[in-house]
Design an enzyme around this catalytic site. Structure first.
Site, short mmCIF file in Angstrom:
data_model
loop_
_atom_site.label_atom_id
_atom_site.label_comp_id
_atom_site.label_asym_id
_atom_site.label_seq_id
_atom_site.Cartn_x
_atom_site.Cartn_y
_atom_site.Cartn_z
N CYS A 22 0.64 -1.27 0.12
CA CYS A 22 0.41 -0.02 0.09
C CYS A 22 1.04 1.00 0.45
O CYS A 22 2.49 1.04 0.34
CB CYS A 22 -1.47 0.26 0.75
SG CYS A 22 0.28 0.20 2.48
N CYS A 25 4.02 1.54 2.49
CA CYS A 25 4.22 0.50 1.91
C CYS A 25 5.51 1.94 1.16
O CYS A 25 6.87 2.10 1.02
CB CYS A 25 4.49 -0.49 1.75
SG CYS A 25 3.48 -1.21 2.51
N CYS A 89 33.64 -24.12 -29.23
CA CYS A 89 33.72 -24.72 -28.20
C CYS A 89 33.10 -24.61 -26.57
O CYS A 89 32.62 -23.56 -26.60
CB CYS A 89 35.40 -25.63 -28.37
SG CYS A 89 36.24 -24.49 -27.40
N CYS A 92 34.49 -22.60 -24.27
CA CYS A 92 34.63 -21.08 -24.93
C CYS A 92 33.66 -21.23 -23.35
O CYS A 92 33.39 -19.67 -23.07
CB CYS A 92 33.90 -20.29 -26.15
SG CYS A 92 35.68 -20.82 -27.74
N ASP A 493 7.17 27.80 -33.69
CA ASP A 493 7.60 27.93 -34.66
C ASP A 493 7.18 28.33 -35.81
O ASP A 493 5.68 27.75 -35.86
CB ASP A 493 8.70 27.15 -34.87
CG ASP A 493 10.10 26.73 -35.82
OD1 ASP A 493 10.16 28.36 -35.77
OD2 ASP A 493 10.03 25.61 -36.03
N ASP A 709 10.52 21.77 -34.16
CA ASP A 709 10.66 21.71 -34.11
C ASP A 709 12.22 20.43 -33.76
O ASP A 709 12.57 19.41 -34.24
CB ASP A 709 11.27 21.19 -35.69
CG ASP A 709 12.34 22.62 -35.69
OD1 ASP A 709 13.27 22.54 -34.74
OD2 ASP A 709 12.54 23.16 -36.99
N ASP A 713 15.72 24.52 -32.73
CA ASP A 713 15.04 25.80 -31.42
C ASP A 713 15.10 24.67 -29.96
O ASP A 713 13.92 25.29 -29.27
CB ASP A 713 13.22 25.23 -31.71
CG ASP A 713 13.04 25.50 -33.25
OD1 ASP A 713 14.11 26.70 -33.39
OD2 ASP A 713 11.37 25.20 -33.44
P1 ADP Z 1 11.39 29.18 -38.34
O1 ADP Z 1 12.15 30.25 -37.11
O2 ADP Z 1 10.34 29.60 -38.78
O3 ADP Z 1 12.18 27.57 -38.35
P2 ADP Z 1 15.12 28.95 -38.72
O4 ADP Z 1 14.77 29.24 -37.77
O5 ADP Z 1 15.14 27.86 -39.33
O6 ADP Z 1 13.26 29.29 -39.46
O7 ADP Z 1 15.45 29.79 -40.22
C1 ADP Z 1 15.24 31.37 -39.98
C2 ADP Z 1 15.73 32.05 -41.22
O8 ADP Z 1 17.24 31.44 -41.06
C3 ADP Z 1 15.30 31.67 -42.42
O9 ADP Z 1 13.54 32.53 -43.46
C4 ADP Z 1 16.41 31.91 -43.00
O10 ADP Z 1 16.41 33.13 -43.88
C5 ADP Z 1 17.70 31.64 -42.67
N1 ADP Z 1 18.18 29.41 -43.08
C6 ADP Z 1 18.10 29.16 -41.98
N2 ADP Z 1 18.67 28.32 -42.04
C7 ADP Z 1 19.33 27.97 -43.66
C8 ADP Z 1 19.22 27.61 -44.87
N3 ADP Z 1 20.07 26.35 -44.11
N4 ADP Z 1 19.32 28.12 -45.82
C9 ADP Z 1 19.15 29.49 -46.22
N5 ADP Z 1 18.88 29.89 -45.19
C10 ADP Z 1 18.66 29.67 -43.93
MG MG Z 2 12.50 25.97 -37.21
#
Ligand code: ADP
Ligand code: MG
Length: 822
Positions: A22, A25, A89, A92, A493, A709, A713
């Site tokens: 319970c 415990c 064997c 082993c 985002d 994502d 982020d």
């Molecule tokens: P969000 O915040 O909308 O997810 P990101 O942080 O991924 O966007 O990217 C912000 C900006 O940075 C994009 O809009 C782009 O202008 C630039 N950027 C990011 N990564 C790349 C890449 N691999 N090639 C070109 N531009 C990029």
């Molecule tokens: Mg993004």
């Protein structure tokens, strides 16, 4: 932000615990473990696990195990079956066996014929990793056959359950005549028709055989320095039994209470029985997941297809999966094309088309074609097993709300014993006979079991989190669930979360004498090292035009800004326009949006047309430059996910205010915000500034969530109260997220919040259910208005009703289906 705060140098143990009956415990064990220096423990009654974080400098696992035993519980040894490779064997086999047996707390038996070792080890003293390591050091290979351990545990639980059923049946048969007679006397028959000695003969085996576990449980508890429900039951039933026995001998003809002692023992055992059955159903979600990985598979060995046990597949081997079969491993498609049902990983029921080169996951179902798959993750190294591990860890975590229940049940038992004593004294002093005083005291002891209190939270958490996993909502801890319930502000985002995240190149403007193809060729070359959706779009466009891409060297990924590197000897950068100089008194490039986009006033790329700056709806522009020289602009279109609008409405309905944070420019941000109906947004926020933006929102004092994502982020996710990581594909390794969403759809955030609210509501109902029995029945019992037999029944009913109520959460399902469609 885990349930157990741990300093950096701690080691964590997950220990199964046996012998807990319970909440008192688990509370006592937790207290005793935390008393050890450098130890932080959390004990979960529902799944019978202790999660212990300890500092190796001040404690050893042995001390922890000893403390558990001293408290009156045990850590049952675990079994791990290993497939051993490289043995030639018997010598082993002996070597491996000896090496394993030398480890502390390990007992190994090796079967050379099947090349399997069955290893029993005490968790805490040894770990599966240490066992594998030991075999490797002896010069052989070992692959754990994980399902075997689970199957064994399940078989053991089932055997225990059958044993319980037998004891209950036996004790019920003996108790029945006593109860019939009691009812007969209630109905008006003045005298007992069962002679007193017969009554004793029936009640004695019940008391000491069926009731033995209460005595042993009580003894363990008292020896460990506390009291639990066993103490209450043993005390209460013994009082009734011995009182009756004394009456029978000393004052024959008086009223006997053998039916009370026998019925309480029988009913409490019935309650435990039903509870055990219901509890085993709380982990059904995990079992269903495990059942998805097929036990048998077909692999190609020496050019031939052979059927093998899935556990024996090695990484790198080629597996054949026919239409209708489930995939046994994580891997890559070598040949074939088919639709694959990955609903277990994503909660999304539509099949996903797979062709050569695509990643497939263990447990998903091949729907039409034949697939040849090269195994990359096998056995316990699959996404499926990772999901199982994460879910189990979360199911075992302790929700803060449970602390209250724990505190109460910790003091409940002593308090109840005191109350029973007072009841006895009260009746006695008021001139009651021995019987009149004793029986209410027995009823008080019996009614007050805090079992239900200890089950209220963990069973709901287990069922709820298991259910979430089935729909692609992976919650990391019960604590995260509790915070998600109170979510008030959600930072989102833009790219990939609100929008599709699959971009397309829709326009280009080359400058400085470049052709469009040359511009795209250089830009795409740079993006070869990036996983950003923009990169995917440029690479696709270059492929479409048949451009051969030169190599890139010195590649640099600048999260939230862009990419840079050297192509054909030119130092190039691609991404956001070169930053405008800091505005007077203002921040760099960050603009806070209102419903209308702010007009861009500083043009960073003077050579490019100014009108483009305030982007067309959903168009993101990126810029290629060599040093300070602009080479051109590429426009990419991203679409708002059709489901985002409905999802935001659902969130609003839940009282959650969205705030969009994006690294993109104002124009694109404003257009998406307007289309999605988001009133508040910030553009040109770099990943680290997103964290600051989240912190600023938190400063308002509300619970702030972040949905992103997880790749760039991560800082923002980490600084939020509750983070929602959108898994891309089946990548669930989002360490930063509290809740991982397998479907990249904002509706999943709403689903997760709804799930958290459902679970928390269930917990509150359960706590109420658990309390109401005790609170209502205690005074009745003390006043002598509650027959001990009824008290026993109420007690059994209370834990059963709490666990059953938690099981109702199995009906929970996300609403995204209906809500996403207009
Ligand atoms: P969000 O915040 O909308 O997810 P990101 O942080 O991924 O966007 O990217 C912000 C900006 O940075 C994009 O809009 C782009 O202008 C630039 N950027 C990011 N990564 C790349 C890449 N691999 N090639 C070109 N531009 C990029
Ligand atoms: Mg993004």
């Amino acid at each position: 932000m885990t349930d157990v705060a741990k300093p950096p140098s701690t080691i964590r143990l997950e220990l199964p615990i046996s012998g807990m009956t319970c909440a008192a415990c688990s509370t006592r064990l937790e207290k005793n473990l935390n008393r050890l220096s450098g130890v932080q423990a959390s004990v979960n009654l529902a799944n019978e696990h202790a999660s212990v974080a300890y500092d190796p400098a001040s404690t050893t696992p042995q001390t922890i195990l000893t403390q558990i035993e001293k408290t009156g519980f045990a850590v049952p040894a675990q079994t791990l079956d290993l497939q051993i490779t490289g043995m030639t064997c018997a010598a082993c086999a002996t070597r491996v066996e000896q090496a394993l047996n030398r480890l502390p707390g390990v007992e190994a038996r090796l079967n050379l014929a099947s090349e399997r070792a069955r290893v029993r080890y005490v968790p805490g003293l040894s770990t599966p990793e240490a066992l594998l390591d030991c075999v490797a050091r002896a010069g052989y290979g070992a692959i754990p056959i994980t399902e075997a351990g689970r199957a064994e545990e399940k078989a053991r639980k089932q055997a225990e359950y059958r044993h319980e059923v037998r004891i209950f049946t036996f004790s019920a048969l003996l108790t029945l005549p006593l109860l019939v007679q009691m009812l007969d006397m209630f109905a008006g028959h003045a005298t007992a028709w069962l002679p007193g000695w017969w009554q004793m003969a029936l009640a004695t085996p019940v008391q000491f055989w069926a009731g033995r576990r209460f005595y042993t449980g009580a003894w363990h508890a008292l020896r460990g320095g506390g009291a639990n429900m066993d103490v209450l039951v043993a005390l209460g039933t013994s009082a009734a039994y011995f009182f009756s026995l004394a009456m029978l001998i000393l004052a024959p003809g008086g009223h006997l209470y053998f039916e009370a002692s026998a019925a309480v023992v029988t009913l409490v055992r019935l309650g435990k029985l039903l509870e055990a059955r219901a509890k085993s159903r709380t982990s059904e979600a995990i079992e269903q997941l495990l059942a998805l990985a097929p036990r048998q598979a077909v692999v190609e060995r020496d050019g031939e297809a052979v059927a093998v046990d899935s556990a024996g597949i090695q990484p790198g081997e080629v597996v054949r999966v026919r239409a209708g079969e489930r995939v046994p491993v994580d891997g890559e498609v070598l040949e074939g094309e088919s639709g694959v049902d990955e609903s277990l990983l994503t909660g999304e029921s539509l099949p996903v088309a797979k062709r050569v080169g695509a990643a497939v996951y263990a447990g998903s179902q091949n729907l039409d074609g034949l697939l040849r798959i090269r195994a990359t993750g096998v056995g316990s190294h699959t996404q499926l097993m990772e999901i199982v591990r994460l879910t189990e860890a979360a199911q075992g975590s302790k929700a803060p709300i449970q602390r209250l229940a724990d505190r109460i049940s910790g003091v409940f038992v002593p308090a109840v014993i005191g109350l029973a004593a007072l009841t006895f004294l009260g009746w006695w002093l008021a001139g009651g006979s021995l019987t009149q005083s004793l029986i209410p005291a027995v009823a008080v002891l019996v009614i007050a079991c805090p079992c239900a209190l200890g089950l209220a939270t963990p069973t709901a958490v287990m069922v709820g989190l298991g259910r979430g996993t089935q729909f692609g909502i992976l919650v990391r801890s019960a604590e995260a669930l509790e915070r998600a319930e109170r979510l008030a502000v959600l930072a989102v985002d833009k790219t990939g979360t609100l929008t599709e995240g699959s971009m397309a190149l829709v326009g280009m403007e080359a400058s400085n004498g470049l052709t469009q193809d040359a511009l795209l060729r250089l830009a795409a070359a740079l993006e070869q090292g990036s996983t950003h959706p923009i990169a995917a779009a440029l690479l696709a466009a270059a492929r479409e035009r048949g451009l051969a891409l030169p190599a890139v060297s010195g590649f640099e990924n600048r999260p939230g800004v862009g990419v840079a590197g050297e192509v054909e000897g030119r130092r190039l950068s691609l991404g956001l326009p070169i930053e405008p100089l800091p505005l007077e008194g203002g921040g760099v490039g960050e603009r806070v949006g209102t419903a209308q986009p702010s007009e861009a006033n500083e043009h960073p790329h003077p050579s490019l047309s100014r009108e483009r700056e305030a982007d067309v709806a959903g168009v993101t522009s990126i810029y290629l430059s060599e040093g300070d020289t602009p080479l051109g602009r590429l426009d990419l279109a991203d679409r708002l996910r059709p489901s985002s609008i409905a999802a935001l409405q659902r969130l609003a309905g839940l009282g959650i205010r969205p705030v969009m944070l994006t690294g993109d420019q104002e124009g694109a941000a404003a257009a998406i915000a307007r289309e999605a109906g988001i009133a508040e947004w910030r553009a040109r926020v770099k990943p680290q500034d997103k964290a600051a933006a989240v912190a600023a929102l938190k400063a308002e004092g509300r619970v702030v969530g972040m949905a992103g994502d997880g790749i760039n982020d991560a800082p923002a996710l980490a600084s939020a109260d509750v983070s929602f990581g959108m898994a891309s594909g089946a990548d669930i390794a989002l360490e930063a997220a509290d809740i991982t969403l397998m479907r990249s759809d904002l509706n999943s955030v709403a689903d997760a919040v709804e799930l958290s609210r459902a679970v928390m509501a269930k917990i509150r109902q359960n706590l109420f259910l658990a309390f109401i029995y005790n609170v209502l029945a205690l005074p009745l019992a003390a006043l002598g208005m509650l027959n001990p037999v009824i008290a026993g029944a109420a007690m059994a009913l209370s834990s059963v009703s709490v666990v059953s109520n938690s099981l109702l959460l199995k009906r929970w399902r996300p609403r995204h289906g209906e809500a996403a469609r207009p």
